[in-house]
Scaffold this active site. Sequence first.
Site, PDB file in Angstrom:
ATOM      1  N   GLY A 193       0.814  -1.220   0.000  1.00  8.62           N
ATOM      2  CA  GLY A 193       0.000   0.000   0.000  1.00  8.62           C
ATOM      3  C   GLY A 193       0.841   1.260   0.000  1.00  8.62           C
TER       4      GLY A 193
ATOM      5  N   GLU B 221      -2.898  13.965   1.290  1.00  5.33           N
ATOM      6  CA  GLU B 221      -1.480  14.332   1.092  1.00  5.33           C
ATOM      7  C   GLU B 221      -1.107  14.100  -0.371  1.00  5.33           C
ATOM      8  OE1 GLU B 221       0.275  13.468   5.437  1.00  5.33           O
ATOM      9  OE2 GLU B 221       0.342  11.704   4.162  1.00  5.33           O
TER      10      GLU B 221
ATOM     11  N   GLU C 169       4.546  18.337   1.440  1.00  4.28           N
ATOM     12  CA  GLU C 169       5.186  17.608   2.532  1.00  4.28           C
ATOM     13  C   GLU C 169       6.683  17.527   2.289  1.00  4.28           C
ATOM     14  OE1 GLU C 169       3.510  13.727   3.309  1.00  4.28           O
ATOM     15  OE2 GLU C 169       5.248  13.161   4.530  1.00  4.28           O
TER      16      GLU C 169
ATOM     17  N   CYS D 118       7.681  11.104  10.026  1.00  2.00           N
ATOM     18  CA  CYS D 118       8.402  10.621   8.859  1.00  2.00           C
ATOM     19  C   CYS D 118       9.431  11.630   8.359  1.00  2.00           C
ATOM     20  CB  CYS D 118       7.427  10.288   7.739  1.00  2.00           C
ATOM     21  SG  CYS D 118       6.249  11.590   7.370  1.00  2.00           S
TER      22      CYS D 118
END
Lengths: 644, 644
Positions: free
Chosen positions: B195, B309, B325, B401
Amino acid sequence: MPTIRLPGAGPVDNSTSPHARLRTLPFGAVRLSEGFWSRRQDIVREVSLPTGFHMLDVAGNLHDLRLAAGLVKGEYQGPVFMDSDVYKWLEAAAYTLARRPDPELEKMADSLIELIGQAQGSDGYVNSYWQVVEPERRWADLSFGHELYCAGHLIQAAVAYDRGTGNPRLLEIAQRFADNIDSVFGPGKRDGTPGHPEIEMALVELYRDTGERRYLNLAQFFVDRRGHGLLDPGRQRHSAYFQDHVPVREASTVEGHAVRQLYLTSGLTDLYLETGDATLWQALSRQWDDMVRRKMYVTGGVGSRHMGEAFGEAYELPNDRAYCETCAAIASVMWNWRMLLATGESRYADVLERALYNAILSGISLDGQRYFYVNPLLSHGVDSLIGRKFAERFAWHSCACCPPNVMRLFASLDHYVATRDGQGLQIHLYTPANLDVTLESGQLARIELTTDYPWRGEVRLTIQESPTNPWSLSLRIPDWSANATIRINGQPQSNVETRKGYAILKRSWRSGDIVELDLAMTARLTEAHPWVDPARASVAIERGPLVYCLEQPDQEATTHVLNVEIDPSSPLTDCWRPDLLGGIMTIQANGSTVDTVAWSSRLYAPFGTTARLPRRSTRLTAIPYYAWANRGRAAMRVWIPRAR
Amino acid sequence: MPTIRLPGAGPVDNSTSPHARLRTLPFGAVRLSEGFWSRRQDIVREVSLPTGFHMLDVAGNLHDLRLAAGLVKGEYQGPVFMDSDVYKWLEAAAYTLARRPDPELEKMADSLIELIGQAQGSDGYVNSYWQVVEPERRWADLSFGHELYCAGHLIQAAVAYDRGTGNPRLLEIAQRFADNIDSVFGPGKRDGTPGHPEIEMALVELYRDTGERRYLNLAQFFVDRRGHGLLDPGRQRHSAYFQDHVPVREASTVEGHAVRQLYLTSGLTDLYLETGDATLWQALSRQWDDMVRRKMYVTGGVGSRHMGEAFGEAYELPNDRAYCETCAAIASVMWNWRMLLATGESRYADVLERALYNAILSGISLDGQRYFYVNPLLSHGVDSLIGRKFAERFAWHSCACCPPNVMRLFASLDHYVATRDGQGLQIHLYTPANLDVTLESGQLARIELTTDYPWRGEVRLTIQESPTNPWSLSLRIPDWSANATIRINGQPQSNVETRKGYAILKRSWRSGDIVELDLAMTARLTEAHPWVDPARASVAIERGPLVYCLEQPDQEATTHVLNVEIDPSSPLTDCWRPDLLGGIMTIQANGSTVDTVAWSSRLYAPFGTTARLPRRSTRLTAIPYYAWANRGRAAMRVWIPRAR
């Protein structure tokens, strides 16, 4: 002058509300005659309601109620709030039946009412999802469960049906449910507040309709319990979505899910009309300022964000990704109507009218069969992975809140035309109509209103019957009208008193008197606050209450809507086109089309690149925004860049 | 000329890739010396890595691995992909340790490696979430489970650690996991695809590192199974989020979750470098065009939508709600680097450099302790219900992240400076460095590169050692450089061959030869494609690779950043400010500030309103975009409206 209790009005009957400045009129007091809005009402009756009834069957809403009634077996279909679509359809049917008999429509409505009655439990509870799917978890999920939301729509439909048709059956059902809710929630009983506001205004209306104060108290309870973290404990990020981020009296901005926010402020304004709560009023005023000064599109659309279907930050008003849910604009009409009733100030009617003619009317196709959920101000008109549903109307939707919401608003539009107060009668919306109004004095005034609004600014009011003592006929001067004039029996009136945005004509009216209001409707160019990035150096064309747009099919063959610039100094030319899009006034302007081929391989280039590109003069043709997307997918824009 | 296998390079070692035009250099071939980027690498080593190690403990990442290792008891903390932060931190540590010994850092790293080893199951599987929380559902949720994603980061960290330090321990762990995955997935075994792409490029790199072809085959398997609805059966709306909406060879646009999209295209490009799959290459080229021509900010930021996002539609590039991002811009660097290796074309290095100096560098504070997840191009600088986190950097984040992603990129930056091919050496990024390169001929070339880039456009290369036979020194001429000149040993070179955006200097180099490249760096004004609504009638200031912005603290006291207009005809003045924000070149321009008080009560007004407002001349001071938000919350804008 004493308040006289008249037979129930449309969606709002504030005839007994202690803090209302203006009072709504009963059914039948305003009858729309042949014109712009009566045609839409006809389409709702002839097309949208029958089609919608069929879709309620196809989409599973009726199936779900049949499951709840134990009439069929199977799986529940659709989201948890499926019942609410049925109730909004019924509300629309109620207003439609109130205007004129329609046995076929009444039969459909009665079949639904019977079904709802069959689904209702012996304790009064009715909600097909929670009865069928999770009966043991009733009221367990106030945040997402939508039980109180559906109940609110049931109550609104029921009050409308009782008022409009005299048939009390749905009201009995709704009141039993309301009593059930009242037995569950309240001080000393279960704590809670609904994740989706709606029941607040419904309970206030039920109180107005029945005189039962406990419904008002229950509305007050739900309102007071909001903003204390009941809906989203520990997850602050969702609290604005649920309108639980702040106690209602401390709010100063419109935030979160736009429909939730504006259904809430509508209910709060209803509460204010009954209680006169000054702190609540101050909060509502602050929130209204925030919405209108910082978070509303020129179309009257609100809720700029797809994410959370939410209000954005101040000045966050993208054209392409405008969410502008049709339901949010409808909620704005509801709220502004109540603010108008509380104050008598025309600025609320101005915002109402802007939403009605633009952000809402764009939500339904001209033929009344297809809908927009999202109403952007810019479309590239292209098919793309996820953009398609925003460039083309759909026949129905998995979350079909908007279609029946449009139906109930349009079907009740006579309600919004006029009000009365101790001084006389106020006209808010101009559309051909016959007014047959019992003034607060108890005396009858009959007026015929003729106009070609929104295409022409001339409005003619003929007094057909009037008491002999003086009373005030107040005519709203819309904010867009820079130079309105009034004649009475042919005589120009030079010293007309204007108060709160209304021209107040006080005299002893006689049968045959003629008032001619000329709002001087001409096309105009509008610009946006300089902090609204996506409207910079652009203008919107407006004319009267209508916002215009450029749609591709109306432009010259080699003129791409995305490449045009308008010459703002050139005159705007009206052109009536009876053949086009149901009959519209188009507006033409001079402009140019820029050859942007040089840009095709890049996004950024040295300053001056576009200025040096070849341009060709073109004639731009604008159509009303509401009429776009009725000829297939095509590029469209509201904000038009200005030529240098 | 034969391909020579050199010791492992940084993140990408394509020395054996059959379809590479350029080949990466091994560790140590490029050593950054005192300058812009070495300072950032120092901050990563001295501040970000130790702080990050602490945060991995505080946030629960280490706790989760300890749970998996059976060392402690308790509840799993954080999202399912917590392990990946640890792996990215380790990758950053690997590159840092490759440059110079740091016993303290090595101790931290080794403690993590030991912990990971303890957590790893006897079958090689390691993922703290699935081991601790849902051990029976291993591989059950490929869509959201992030097991293959975390595995990919483990592999990348392991390869880096092995290459950078010679310590094979993490690589052994990673390879055991990779073997476990290979035993589960593949033709005739379990079907599936991740995914969140990431493991594709990791498996290709593991293949490059170990020579084990089954890792390449497994990457190929995951790639081929994508786009067939395995991840989101029946829910088309999410398929682009997972990059499952189309088979990879049929893609023509960048869509959905931006990091997923670009990690995928990075892995696909790695696959192309090994296989030469022409259909895949055509898809990648189409997607790159779509990104760069329609969906990239001037900062190099990508993924304009908060919702999902995600990449937006073409030209959907809001300033205020730009998502951009930090990780997506990093992913863009990864992808563009691989496209550059495949083609040798400078346009990929141009996009890489744009993202690096702007959209990525803005993601970390100057002190290396605070981060932006989202990098907007406009901030009103105000506190608001949900806007706060986009106007101020955070110390860490629940989805952390970005911080370790920035660390691993900066720590590996020497990797991106230069490459070699059969003709010689290519310089892509200009920063002070010592190059010590074994050419493909097997002969040594040593070069010292000195420059004040990105503040000055002069680059000086001193040949310290060279084979006597001719070879080509290729110097990238950035797309922003309109008038680059080259001198060799003081002699202007007039007929320099330029190919694929590189000036190719082929000759018999001798020790002491001096190449002086002058990129003619001056401040310039840039405009955007006319379809980018929020940049209309505005310019951005750029200088060299840097995009500039106006931030409130640098403006005159009564000049509000949101009210300014720039005079695009006035000269732009550079001013070196060693005292400001770590030492920056500021740029000054003439402009005016508009008194917008008249707008405070409304959003829309007749055309001409803003033009008639009072204006006052002001001197505008711009700073590099990367340096904003280091002095508290303040208004900031990249696109500056032009005066009429």
